[in-house]
Design a protein around this motif. Sequence first.
Motif, short mmCIF file in Angstrom:
data_model
loop_
_atom_site.label_atom_id
_atom_site.label_comp_id
_atom_site.label_asym_id
_atom_site.label_seq_id
_atom_site.Cartn_x
_atom_site.Cartn_y
_atom_site.Cartn_z
N ILE A 84 1.41 -7.01 4.41
CA ILE A 84 2.01 -5.78 4.92
C ILE A 84 3.52 -5.88 4.72
O ILE A 84 4.13 -6.90 5.03
N ILE A 85 4.12 -4.78 4.24
CA ILE A 85 5.57 -4.67 4.09
C ILE A 85 6.05 -3.70 5.15
O ILE A 85 5.47 -2.62 5.31
N GLY A 86 7.09 -4.07 5.88
CA GLY A 86 7.62 -3.17 6.90
C GLY A 86 8.95 -3.65 7.43
O GLY A 86 9.57 -4.57 6.90
N ARG A 87 9.37 -3.01 8.53
CA ARG A 87 10.67 -3.32 9.13
C ARG A 87 10.63 -4.58 9.99
O ARG A 87 11.60 -5.32 10.03
N ARG A 88 9.53 -4.80 10.72
CA ARG A 88 9.45 -6.00 11.56
C ARG A 88 7.99 -6.29 11.89
O ARG A 88 7.14 -5.40 11.87
N GLY A 89 7.72 -7.57 12.16
CA GLY A 89 6.37 -7.99 12.52
C GLY A 89 5.39 -7.93 11.36
O GLY A 89 4.18 -7.79 11.57
N CYS A 90 5.89 -8.02 10.13
CA CYS A 90 5.04 -7.92 8.93
C CYS A 90 5.14 -9.20 8.11
O CYS A 90 5.91 -10.10 8.42
N ASP A 91 4.34 -9.27 7.06
CA ASP A 91 4.40 -10.42 6.15
C ASP A 91 5.72 -10.42 5.37
O ASP A 91 6.29 -11.46 5.11
N VAL A 92 6.17 -9.23 4.96
CA VAL A 92 7.45 -9.05 4.29
C VAL A 92 8.26 -8.07 5.14
O VAL A 92 7.90 -6.90 5.25
N ASN A 93 9.32 -8.58 5.77
CA ASN A 93 10.17 -7.77 6.64
C ASN A 93 11.46 -7.41 5.91
O ASN A 93 12.15 -8.29 5.39
N LEU A 94 11.76 -6.10 5.84
CA LEU A 94 12.96 -5.62 5.18
C LEU A 94 13.80 -4.85 6.19
O LEU A 94 13.30 -3.93 6.85
N ASP A 95 15.07 -5.23 6.34
CA ASP A 95 15.97 -4.59 7.28
C ASP A 95 16.49 -3.30 6.66
O ASP A 95 17.45 -3.32 5.88
N ASP A 96 15.82 -2.20 6.96
CA ASP A 96 16.13 -0.92 6.33
C ASP A 96 15.63 0.19 7.25
O ASP A 96 14.43 0.30 7.50
N PRO A 97 16.52 1.04 7.78
CA PRO A 97 16.08 2.12 8.67
C PRO A 97 15.19 3.15 7.99
O PRO A 97 14.51 3.93 8.66
N GLU A 98 15.16 3.17 6.66
CA GLU A 98 14.31 4.11 5.91
C GLU A 98 12.88 3.60 5.75
O GLU A 98 12.02 4.31 5.24
N ILE A 99 12.63 2.36 6.18
CA ILE A 99 11.30 1.76 6.07
C ILE A 99 10.60 1.84 7.42
O ILE A 99 11.21 1.54 8.46
N SER A 100 9.35 2.23 7.42
CA SER A 100 8.55 2.29 8.66
C SER A 100 8.22 0.89 9.13
O SER A 100 8.28 -0.07 8.36
N ARG A 101 7.88 0.77 10.41
CA ARG A 101 7.55 -0.54 10.97
C ARG A 101 6.45 -1.22 10.15
O ARG A 101 6.54 -2.39 9.82
N HIS A 102 5.39 -0.49 9.82
CA HIS A 102 4.33 -0.96 8.92
C HIS A 102 4.26 0.07 7.79
O HIS A 102 3.58 1.08 7.92
N HIS A 103 4.98 -0.17 6.71
CA HIS A 103 5.23 0.84 5.69
C HIS A 103 4.16 0.87 4.59
O HIS A 103 3.64 1.93 4.26
N ALA A 104 3.85 -0.30 4.03
CA ALA A 104 2.92 -0.36 2.89
C ALA A 104 2.18 -1.68 2.89
O ALA A 104 2.59 -2.64 3.55
N SER A 105 1.08 -1.72 2.13
CA SER A 105 0.33 -2.97 1.99
C SER A 105 0.15 -3.27 0.50
O SER A 105 0.20 -2.36 -0.33
N ILE A 106 -0.04 -4.55 0.21
CA ILE A 106 -0.37 -4.99 -1.14
C ILE A 106 -1.62 -5.84 -1.03
O ILE A 106 -1.69 -6.75 -0.21
N GLU A 107 -2.62 -5.50 -1.85
CA GLU A 107 -3.86 -6.29 -1.94
C GLU A 107 -3.96 -6.83 -3.36
O GLU A 107 -3.95 -6.07 -4.32
N ILE A 108 -4.04 -8.14 -3.47
CA ILE A 108 -4.04 -8.80 -4.78
C ILE A 108 -5.46 -8.96 -5.30
O ILE A 108 -6.36 -9.35 -4.56
N HIS A 109 -5.63 -8.66 -6.60
CA HIS A 109 -6.92 -8.76 -7.30
C HIS A 109 -6.72 -9.54 -8.59
O HIS A 109 -6.74 -8.97 -9.67
N GLY A 110 -6.51 -10.83 -8.52
CA GLY A 110 -6.30 -11.62 -9.74
C GLY A 110 -4.88 -11.46 -10.24
O GLY A 110 -3.94 -11.85 -9.57
N THR A 111 -4.69 -10.88 -11.43
CA THR A 111 -3.34 -10.69 -11.96
C THR A 111 -2.78 -9.30 -11.63
O THR A 111 -1.64 -9.01 -11.95
N ASN A 112 -3.57 -8.46 -10.99
CA ASN A 112 -3.12 -7.13 -10.59
C ASN A 112 -3.18 -7.01 -9.07
O ASN A 112 -3.73 -7.86 -8.38
N ALA A 113 -2.63 -5.92 -8.56
CA ALA A 113 -2.64 -5.67 -7.12
C ALA A 113 -2.67 -4.17 -6.88
O ALA A 113 -2.38 -3.38 -7.78
#
Length: 161
Positions: A84-113
């Motif tokens: 999970i990518i987000g502002r805080r409490g996520c796997d990838v935390n980005l300090d950005d007021p334009e990003i939601s607390r839980h903004h996006a997810s990435i699911e990996i499938h081999g060499t693609n996601a």
Amino acid sequence: MAVPCPHCNATLEEQEIQETVTGVKVCPHCQRALEEPPADALATQGAASKTPLSKLPPDKRYTLEVLDGNEPGHVFTLEKPSIIIGRRGCDVNLDDPEISRHHASIEIHGTNATLRDLGSTNGTYIRGQRVEEGDLEDNSEFRVGTHQLVFHVTFRAPSKS
């Protein structure tokens, strides 16, 4: 020669136009692509439903590199197949007021996601287009908030036991 942005209608001089590392020209005001990708490329994004891996393969390394935003050059190593990518409490935390607390997810499938927007207020963008879901491969760029990121897959030799 001045050109208008087709998204925010800003008038741009040639020297103002930004270009990503993959050569996509982007408006400096709204950060969206000035040239639309082919319609068939957008239609196929997220078309296939894929199951994420249960664990990451030992012969690959997955990272997210910040190209633009508060921490340009910062590299996040992805340690699990679904993050999970987000502002805080996520796997990838980005300090950005334009990003939601839980903004996006990435699911990996081999060499693609698969990149998925999690109902964020400001959206998730691939090639300048807002997406609910889209495919990522090695060196794919995407944007959340004011952060431009690139997904990398590198191969590594298996560790000797």
